[in-house]
Write a protein that holds these residues in place. Sequence first.
Motif, mmCIF file in Angstrom:
data_model
loop_
_atom_site.group_PDB
_atom_site.id
_atom_site.type_symbol
_atom_site.label_atom_id
_atom_site.label_comp_id
_atom_site.label_asym_id
_atom_site.label_seq_id
_atom_site.Cartn_x
_atom_site.Cartn_y
_atom_site.Cartn_z
ATOM 1 N N ARG A 12 0.838 -1.197 0.000
ATOM 2 C CA ARG A 12 0.000 0.000 0.000
ATOM 3 C C ARG A 12 0.874 1.248 0.000
ATOM 4 O O ARG A 12 1.859 1.329 0.736
ATOM 5 N N ASP A 30 0.403 5.211 0.722
ATOM 6 C CA ASP A 30 -0.477 6.237 1.280
ATOM 7 C C ASP A 30 -0.075 7.585 0.675
ATOM 8 O O ASP A 30 1.029 8.079 0.900
ATOM 9 N N ASP A 58 -4.357 3.422 -3.032
ATOM 10 C CA ASP A 58 -4.835 4.672 -2.461
ATOM 11 C C ASP A 58 -5.941 5.215 -3.364
ATOM 12 O O ASP A 58 -5.924 4.988 -4.578
#
Length: 429
Positions: free
Chosen positions: A32, A34, A94
């Motif tokens: 992931r 961010d 995101d």
Amino acid sequence: MVALAGFAGLAAAGVDRAAAVLGMAPGTVVVRHDLTQLREGIVHRTVRTATQETSAVLELAHGCVSCTLRMDLLPLLCTLAQRESVDRIVLALDPAFEAEAVCQAIENVVVAGVHGRVDGPAGRDVRVDAVLTCLDADAWLADATGDDTLAERGLATADDDRTVAQVAVGQVDFADAVIALGADDASGALLGDARAKLAAVLARLVPGAPVAWVDELPRLTPALVETLLTRIPADSRRGRVFDAHAPLLRGRPPLTGDCGVELVEFAAARPFHPARLHEALDVLLDGVVTARGRIWLATQPDEVVWLESAGGGLRVGGAGRWLAAMPEAELAEADPERRAMAALRWDERFGDRDISLSILVHEADPAEIREALHWALVEDDELRLVERAPERVAQWEDPFGDWHADPCASDEATGQPVEDAKSPRGEAK
């Protein structure tokens, strides 16, 4: 690889939850990025397995989505794919990332400098098995039909002109499966007109994609998500990016109306008058989820013009030349399937030039849309000019004449030049 997409809020929480439950499986790595501090040039990256988690702070010289994609995400995917311990990569995107842009980059952007690997696209090592999109059942349709920009919502930098509707529609349109969060009960029963309308939109926007209706996040279990992935049809797109000349209606969407939701097809074998089309386009911006397709402008006889709307925003741009306008050398390199389809409707005067639009309405009157678009077509006397006096037609007012004025403009989501992008960024309205 499984890509998880979802807009801010409940949908983003669904992405995190789905990533967590998929990450419980041995051999699965969850990635992931961010992007909440992207304005400051800072990206937080997390890589997690069932037993450990590592985090890193990336400082980018240019704080943009495409830089994050090229400089970190793609090399990381290549690195992970080389590890024998990694069986599956789960990419928790995101909200600022578009799954289509990511998959396009995986297939086309050359990744260089990864130790032990010959330079080349990440798609050589990473296969997209599924794109799973989470949406907020209560908010998605409003987002998909509005006109807010991502920047106005605080979800992107000021120079990112993408709209909330563009991202919300694009996330679902590119999905192989959908998780609708906030359904009235765990069984998926549609207990109101709003739920029924959303189901009707999904059935036409992503026909064949399985939908899981989940009333609350704790019910998003490993068994539910894994089962949903197994229900994806074998012929689903699985990360494939279709160009502007692919069929507009994929799968087998219902062609009848339901809850005010209907697919409107518009086709014509004569061009639009550009000034009248510009005036008529308002019918695509109210009560319409999305419209897209190829248009033939009388003033631009060589160019295929791509039109795409989402909610209250609409864009046009180039999609190459009509086959009839190509020199022999260029025609020989054209996609064989496109040439075969064009041969079926070839006109001895205008070749493959035509208009083909698909419009998904949820509140608009299909008859009014068809009437407005028919009005924008050239009339018989104008069509004779198109055929016999193109130099006179070239002098007509053309509000679309500047869409290709800046070939160096870059698309924020893909990093491609505008003229090369599948959904070009030239503003029409």
